[in-house]
Write a protein that holds these residues in place. Sequence first.
Motif, PDB file in Angstrom:
ATOM      1  N   ALA A   1       0.824  -1.200   0.000  1.00  0.00           N
ATOM      2  CA  ALA A   1       0.000   0.000   0.000  1.00  0.00           C
ATOM      3  C   ALA A   1       0.861   1.254   0.000  1.00  0.00           C
ATOM      4  CB  ALA A   1      -0.907  -0.005   1.227  1.00  0.00           C
ATOM      5  N   CYS A   2       0.321   2.320  -0.523  1.00  0.00           N
ATOM      6  CA  CYS A   2       1.024   3.601  -0.486  1.00  0.00           C
ATOM      7  C   CYS A   2       1.419   3.913   0.955  1.00  0.00           C
ATOM      8  CB  CYS A   2       0.136   4.691  -1.066  1.00  0.00           C
ATOM      9  SG  CYS A   2       0.883   6.321  -0.976  1.00  0.00           S
ATOM     10  N   ALA A   3       0.468   3.780   1.862  1.00  0.00           N
ATOM     11  CA  ALA A   3       0.744   4.070   3.282  1.00  0.00           C
ATOM     12  C   ALA A   3       0.076   3.023   4.153  1.00  0.00           C
ATOM     13  CB  ALA A   3       0.193   5.449   3.647  1.00  0.00           C
ATOM     14  N   VAL A   4       0.684   2.779   5.311  1.00  0.00           N
ATOM     15  CA  VAL A   4       0.035   1.949   6.320  1.00  0.00           C
ATOM     16  C   VAL A   4      -1.171   2.709   6.853  1.00  0.00           C
ATOM     17  CG1 VAL A   4       0.292   0.825   8.562  1.00  0.00           C
ATOM     18  CG2 VAL A   4       2.251   0.933   6.999  1.00  0.00           C
ATOM     19  N   GLU A   5      -2.355   2.087   6.765  1.00  0.00           N
ATOM     20  CA  GLU A   5      -3.558   2.749   7.280  1.00  0.00           C
ATOM     21  C   GLU A   5      -4.140   2.002   8.489  1.00  0.00           C
ATOM     22  OE1 GLU A   5      -6.198   3.234   3.934  1.00  0.00           O
ATOM     23  OE2 GLU A   5      -4.652   4.189   2.717  1.00  0.00           O
ATOM     24  N   SER A   6      -4.040   0.689   8.468  1.00  0.00           N
ATOM     25  CA  SER A   6      -4.577  -0.108   9.579  1.00  0.00           C
ATOM     26  C   SER A   6      -3.984  -1.509   9.492  1.00  0.00           C
ATOM     27  CB  SER A   6      -6.102  -0.215   9.488  1.00  0.00           C
ATOM     28  OG  SER A   6      -6.453  -1.015   8.374  1.00  0.00           O
ATOM     29  N   PHE A   7      -4.131  -2.283  10.563  1.00  0.00           N
ATOM     30  CA  PHE A   7      -3.646  -3.652  10.519  1.00  0.00           C
ATOM     31  C   PHE A   7      -4.405  -4.455   9.470  1.00  0.00           C
ATOM     32  CE2 PHE A   7      -3.802  -8.133  11.594  1.00  0.00           C
ATOM     33  CZ  PHE A   7      -2.453  -8.423  11.678  1.00  0.00           C
ATOM     34  N   GLU A   8      -5.733  -4.267   9.417  1.00  0.00           N
ATOM     35  CA  GLU A   8      -6.555  -5.049   8.495  1.00  0.00           C
ATOM     36  C   GLU A   8      -6.111  -4.809   7.043  1.00  0.00           C
ATOM     37  OE1 GLU A   8      -7.639  -3.169  11.024  1.00  0.00           O
ATOM     38  OE2 GLU A   8      -8.007  -4.921  12.288  1.00  0.00           O
ATOM     39  N   GLN A   9      -5.941  -3.533   6.720  1.00  0.00           N
ATOM     40  CA  GLN A   9      -5.518  -3.197   5.349  1.00  0.00           C
ATOM     41  C   GLN A   9      -4.176  -3.849   5.033  1.00  0.00           C
ATOM     42  OE1 GLN A   9      -3.029  -0.240   5.499  1.00  0.00           O
ATOM     43  NE2 GLN A   9      -3.221   0.636   3.432  1.00  0.00           N
ATOM     44  N   MET A  10      -3.222  -3.738   5.949  1.00  0.00           N
ATOM     45  CA  MET A  10      -1.881  -4.285   5.696  1.00  0.00           C
ATOM     46  C   MET A  10      -1.924  -5.805   5.633  1.00  0.00           C
ATOM     47  SD  MET A  10       0.333  -1.913   5.185  1.00  0.00           S
ATOM     48  CE  MET A  10       1.965  -2.578   5.526  1.00  0.00           C
ATOM     49  N   ASP A  11      -2.759  -6.371   6.476  1.00  0.00           N
ATOM     50  CA  ASP A  11      -2.836  -7.825   6.516  1.00  0.00           C
ATOM     51  C   ASP A  11      -3.398  -8.361   5.201  1.00  0.00           C
ATOM     52  OD1 ASP A  11      -2.522 -10.270   8.035  1.00  0.00           O
ATOM     53  OD2 ASP A  11      -4.717 -10.380   8.015  1.00  0.00           O
TER      54      ASP A  11
ATOM     55  N   HIS B   1      -3.522  -1.870  -3.008  1.00  0.00           N
ATOM     56  CA  HIS B   1      -4.400  -1.507  -1.891  1.00  0.00           C
ATOM     57  C   HIS B   1      -5.669  -2.342  -1.984  1.00  0.00           C
ATOM     58  CE1 HIS B   1      -6.931   0.991   0.731  1.00  0.00           C
ATOM     59  NE2 HIS B   1      -5.823   1.561   1.164  1.00  0.00           N
ATOM     60  N   PRO B   2      -6.223  -2.779  -0.848  1.00  0.00           N
ATOM     61  CA  PRO B   2      -7.444  -3.590  -0.918  1.00  0.00           C
ATOM     62  C   PRO B   2      -8.601  -2.833  -1.559  1.00  0.00           C
ATOM     63  CG  PRO B   2      -6.572  -3.527   1.343  1.00  0.00           C
ATOM     64  CD  PRO B   2      -5.721  -2.622   0.532  1.00  0.00           C
ATOM     65  N   ASN B   3      -8.615  -1.509  -1.416  1.00  0.00           N
ATOM     66  CA  ASN B   3      -9.748  -0.732  -1.903  1.00  0.00           C
ATOM     67  C   ASN B   3      -9.256   0.661  -2.307  1.00  0.00           C
ATOM     68  OD1 ASN B   3     -12.225   0.256  -2.476  1.00  0.00           O
ATOM     69  ND2 ASN B   3     -13.045   0.141  -0.395  1.00  0.00           N
TER      70      ASN B   3
ATOM     71  N   THR C   1      -5.759  -2.747  -7.321  1.00  0.00           N
ATOM     72  CA  THR C   1      -6.510  -3.654  -6.454  1.00  0.00           C
ATOM     73  C   THR C   1      -5.731  -4.960  -6.386  1.00  0.00           C
ATOM     74  OG1 THR C   1      -7.688  -4.626  -8.295  1.00  0.00           O
ATOM     75  CG2 THR C   1      -8.692  -2.693  -7.273  1.00  0.00           C
ATOM     76  N   ILE C   2      -6.136  -5.831  -5.498  1.00  0.00           N
ATOM     77  CA  ILE C   2      -5.442  -7.113  -5.385  1.00  0.00           C
ATOM     78  C   ILE C   2      -5.621  -7.959  -6.648  1.00  0.00           C
ATOM     79  CG2 ILE C   2      -5.372  -9.270  -4.056  1.00  0.00           C
ATOM     80  CD1 ILE C   2      -5.664  -7.428  -1.534  1.00  0.00           C
ATOM     81  N   PRO C   3      -6.816  -8.044  -7.216  1.00  0.00           N
ATOM     82  CA  PRO C   3      -6.921  -8.791  -8.484  1.00  0.00           C
ATOM     83  C   PRO C   3      -6.054  -8.171  -9.598  1.00  0.00           C
ATOM     84  CG  PRO C   3      -9.105  -8.465  -7.521  1.00  0.00           C
ATOM     85  CD  PRO C   3      -8.137  -7.670  -6.684  1.00  0.00           C
ATOM     86  N   GLU C   4      -6.000  -6.850  -9.655  1.00  0.00           N
ATOM     87  CA  GLU C   4      -5.132  -6.220 -10.659  1.00  0.00           C
ATOM     88  C   GLU C   4      -3.662  -6.570 -10.412  1.00  0.00           C
ATOM     89  OE1 GLU C   4      -7.838  -2.200 -11.596  1.00  0.00           O
ATOM     90  OE2 GLU C   4      -6.367  -2.191  -9.981  1.00  0.00           O
ATOM     91  N   PHE C   5      -3.283  -6.588  -9.153  1.00  0.00           N
ATOM     92  CA  PHE C   5      -1.911  -6.972  -8.809  1.00  0.00           C
ATOM     93  C   PHE C   5      -1.630  -8.402  -9.263  1.00  0.00           C
ATOM     94  CE2 PHE C   5       0.530  -9.354  -5.571  1.00  0.00           C
ATOM     95  CZ  PHE C   5       1.789  -8.864  -5.864  1.00  0.00           C
TER      96      PHE C   5
END
Lengths: 357, 357, 357, 357
Positions: B126-136, B325-327, B340-344
């Motif tokens: 992700a561009c930036a750490v936003e939360s544990f859930e996002q990073m996970d 990024h997840p979203n 997005t993850i599918p794009e990745f």
Amino acid sequence: MSEDRVQELRAQIDKINLEMLDLLNARARIVSEIGKIHTQMGVSHYDPQREGQMLQALEMANRGPFSNETIKALFREIFRASLALEESQARAKMRVQRKSPEDRTEIALPDGTRVGDGSFQVIAGACAVESFEQMDEVGAALAARGVKMMRGMAYKPRTSPYEFQGLGEEGLKIARQVADKYGMFVVSEIMDQSQIPMFMDYVDIFWVGARNMQNSFLLKAVGKVNRPVILKRGLSATLEEFLYSAEYIASSGNPNIILIERGIRTFEKWTRNTLDIGGVAVLKVESHLPIVVDISHSAGRRDIAKPLARVARASGADGLMVEVHPNPPVAMSDAKQQLTIPEFNALMDEIQRPELA
Amino acid sequence: MSEDRVQELRAQIDKINLEMLDLLNARARIVSEIGKIHTQMGVSHYDPQREGQMLQALEMANRGPFSNETIKALFREIFRASLALEESQARAKMRVQRKSPEDRTEIALPDGTRVGDGSFQVIAGACAVESFEQMDEVGAALAARGVKMMRGMAYKPRTSPYEFQGLGEEGLKIARQVADKYGMFVVSEIMDQSQIPMFMDYVDIFWVGARNMQNSFLLKAVGKVNRPVILKRGLSATLEEFLYSAEYIASSGNPNIILIERGIRTFEKWTRNTLDIGGVAVLKVESHLPIVVDISHSAGRRDIAKPLARVARASGADGLMVEVHPNPPVAMSDAKQQLTIPEFNALMDEIQRPELA
Amino acid sequence: MSEDRVQELRAQIDKINLEMLDLLNARARIVSEIGKIHTQMGVSHYDPQREGQMLQALEMANRGPFSNETIKALFREIFRASLALEESQARAKMRVQRKSPEDRTEIALPDGTRVGDGSFQVIAGACAVESFEQMDEVGAALAARGVKMMRGMAYKPRTSPYEFQGLGEEGLKIARQVADKYGMFVVSEIMDQSQIPMFMDYVDIFWVGARNMQNSFLLKAVGKVNRPVILKRGLSATLEEFLYSAEYIASSGNPNIILIERGIRTFEKWTRNTLDIGGVAVLKVESHLPIVVDISHSAGRRDIAKPLARVARASGADGLMVEVHPNPPVAMSDAKQQLTIPEFNALMDEIQRPELA
Amino acid sequence: MSEDRVQELRAQIDKINLEMLDLLNARARIVSEIGKIHTQMGVSHYDPQREGQMLQALEMANRGPFSNETIKALFREIFRASLALEESQARAKMRVQRKSPEDRTEIALPDGTRVGDGSFQVIAGACAVESFEQMDEVGAALAARGVKMMRGMAYKPRTSPYEFQGLGEEGLKIARQVADKYGMFVVSEIMDQSQIPMFMDYVDIFWVGARNMQNSFLLKAVGKVNRPVILKRGLSATLEEFLYSAEYIASSGNPNIILIERGIRTFEKWTRNTLDIGGVAVLKVESHLPIVVDISHSAGRRDIAKPLARVARASGADGLMVEVHPNPPVAMSDAKQQLTIPEFNALMDEIQRPELA
């Protein structure tokens, strides 16, 4: 002690320097003689194959400590200097190059108005001719402030083929009519050499636009016309390229060239382009041609027209160009940068302050 | 006949060339001896006043046809070559300069992953750490595709002081936790040398951002850290400046540097920056350091991520960097460019095609 | 007949316009109320997920003729306008933004000298402190012409780690000594926040260089110092980024900021950089901070110093910065652009002509 | 509780959104009807005076909280969307715009060679025609590697009027002769519309150079020729301008256009220009025209020709253009970037590796 040794070594270097000086000049004299023979024979002075052979010979003879690369680089400089010696005579013949501080081109218009004589001239008018009424209203305002060169743009170079392309010959007629009514000269952009005969009927001062700055066929063609030519700097042209484009015109026979700086393309977004005022100062050093600053396209916004007008004057430029429209918001092009007539009058008040004379 | 004369003159030139060659090398030997004395005396080799005196002597002795300007220019080249001869030894000591085609820096991560060994590595996250859930969520996706270097950005350099500046140490903790969970390394941007002790606790690979490319205090500080450093090219840095910034790090003791090209600032508006892929190719020639292509910031749009990934690989680069990024639409920064993850996953399919290996 | 129909249709449009106007304002009032609640709850006003849901609902309800893309684009504008309504209050709080034509920051130095009060100040001195003798010679010349702010640069940000990096604290001492001798103030570049305590001992006006314009840690640190700060525009920074960097300083508590325009990086080669004089005029419109024009780095050549000085003055800037050295050819940096003392005196004659006052 | 209130307010907003949606679409239908009437009347759809009146009416009716500026900005967006709705039909008619992913222009040469069909074509040859021998040597080498499109440049656009301007018609004859001998097609740059009749005798594929990218008279003229046209991006043209220039050709009747990216002008000095490979990827998204990458002018150095060729292929481009000369050091132009014949062969080996197919 080591200081003494340094002095001793430096004396040796001084001696070598002078020996090299003699060799360099001897060499230059021989090159010059070959050059004359080649000119008689109609052969190009620049002979890369001969250079290649000389470099090879040096490379084979080189025992260091200079590397072959350094030796070749130094001799390439020497070759270049020799060529440049010949070119400096050519360069002395480069028509747009300033030869001395007093060297200046003055362009005389039929009524005695001069551009480049130290006065500060204003070229003004609407971005494009839209109608007689529009041109008449602007023309009256310009004439009232002593403007002599009026924009009468009838062919508009546009990014898209679907944008307004100008009124064409009809527009030139309107411009001519209005200019005659108020005793002004018509400045108009020519876009193709095929238009020259028509332009001769309506236009006093030819204008070559930024997009055509390196259209060499057009440059050579206006170089054969006996009317002044305004040459606009390309969007991303270097100053050197700009002067060479002027040289295309000059070397075709027309010395009456006015340069116009209109801003260059950069990353900055708060102005439409970046006015290169340092470039204006450099052009005054390098060339004897008059130069005018376009304060409309360089900024793309009217709220800084006044400071830019003062700046243009302070830079040593010979004048400025500004767009004026009776009703900018409804203009068919460049709505955001054209001045209203009251704004134009305020601008003229600003630059005609007696203390700036 | 005139051809004969030309041959005769050319023979004279050949002789002069060789005499000058001898003088140049003799001169270089003397300069070199002075240089050694000066080194012993602790005096700078470059002595502009001495140069000024030599130029003056030459000017006084010069009888032409070369002008004084040309003579001075040529001798300045000779002086420069002599200095360069000494510098070439220094330059041979310039740490980031490639010395031979085989010369390459390989950076080994603790698990055996190597950057610069001919493999093509992916740095993602992700561009930036936003939360544990996002990073996970992102971390799981990266690990599933074999990514070893995960973005864990907790300090964001932002244009405005009012924009999201990152989660700070809390963000580093999250990044560390997620990286440990999935067996990856944390890549994180350091913005000031005062952060080094804290970063040592959480970060595997230090990242110096574009805005800090010429922050020499920071460069020297990360040059003293025994972790790899990713150095990003400045927005408008030349390749030469970029390599000199790497040299600040290398000359402070840290040879483990990865360069990253992220696009330069130009007038073009359909991409956020202009990816300088020619520059990547040139850096592979000039330096032995690994180089990675940032396909997110250089484009600023996700719809060309695939071709840019192929381009990065084809250029000879050692890897790419991409934001995931997840979203993306709700991301706190760079929403338009994160995949997005599918794009990745589709991107990884593209660059992991076996025929590209 | 078709004209009548057009009139009829236009009347319908006028009615719709007014209905939309009412809806827009009603909507804005509701958004504002939600904003207040969110502020109380400590929740961010910007909620991209909510926006996503609204756009989806509109998309599902849309029957055309506007495409979903157009509808979404228009509503995104409406969302943005609502956010902006809140931000306009925030923006009104943006410290460096000019609020009214009278709004100007004046910076008072201890002896009563003011920057930004309509006077035209000169900051001058050598590129770098090299020795007491050099500084003393320049200092005497500056003081003789009434200059109050003297460059006393002891830390030089250099491209290469092997170039002269400045004399360090020794240089600051020399600068302080010379400034005290002639009654001037020391202006000196700070490169890292760790230097602040030392700078407090010697330096009157802190200078943040182009390479550090976006070093937010340094910006925030000098924002806590109670001395004026000169902030230099980055090589390739937009005007917006420049003002945001100033805002970092201002929002950290230090309102005494002087902006300095030093030319931007472009393709042009006859000047070192391109002086963005239009940018200076725009900054005077957008910000109340004083702005100074660096005529040395922007040009990189001393032969246009005079016109650029006149231009700086004409642009509405609050002063200029110029480099002066007793013997530029032997200077340790920027040899080509520093003025000799006689050249500096000629420059001062030029800008102190009474008619420009 | 405040969460409940937020839900309530949000429901109100949802309702307003849908009401605005209906009004916007109703408005669009009426505008569309007016547009049809205006088309019948031959009146321009864009009527800034009418817009001015509507904005004034809204301003007078506005009671806030939106400021007049915001209201005017939003309605200007709505006006623009309505115009755009009409233009989208126009835009759907913009000939060079890609309409769907399958949409591609394939250009068929008389021998069945196709450009834009997914194959990767090579255009190659000397920078300029210098002699029959030179062209013959290059021609044989090209033909041996299957190249079908040979550079046969006889008119060289040069910065200076004193540089080599090409052999003119004599050069075209040589190119024709060599192309016929080896079964290739002649690609040649046209500089003025007056040359068209002559070019019809010798040239298979017309080439419009970077300096003429916005010469609309020339674009329209080659738009009436029934031969393919290669259009080169201007030195500093945006991608949007580039596509509009292609549209000048297409809208004049000639759909057979090949775009060529040749690097843009930036501050970087280690390459002659900056190859905009991201731009190539964007053009493949935005347009159905084939695009070719000029790896010679974009780099200006032959040592990165191979990686750039791979990059061109990887980018999705339809081919590349490369300069080849029997003896580059003695070439009359572009000596530093032309490949030798062995280098050209190595390049072809590189891009014809079967695994890249």
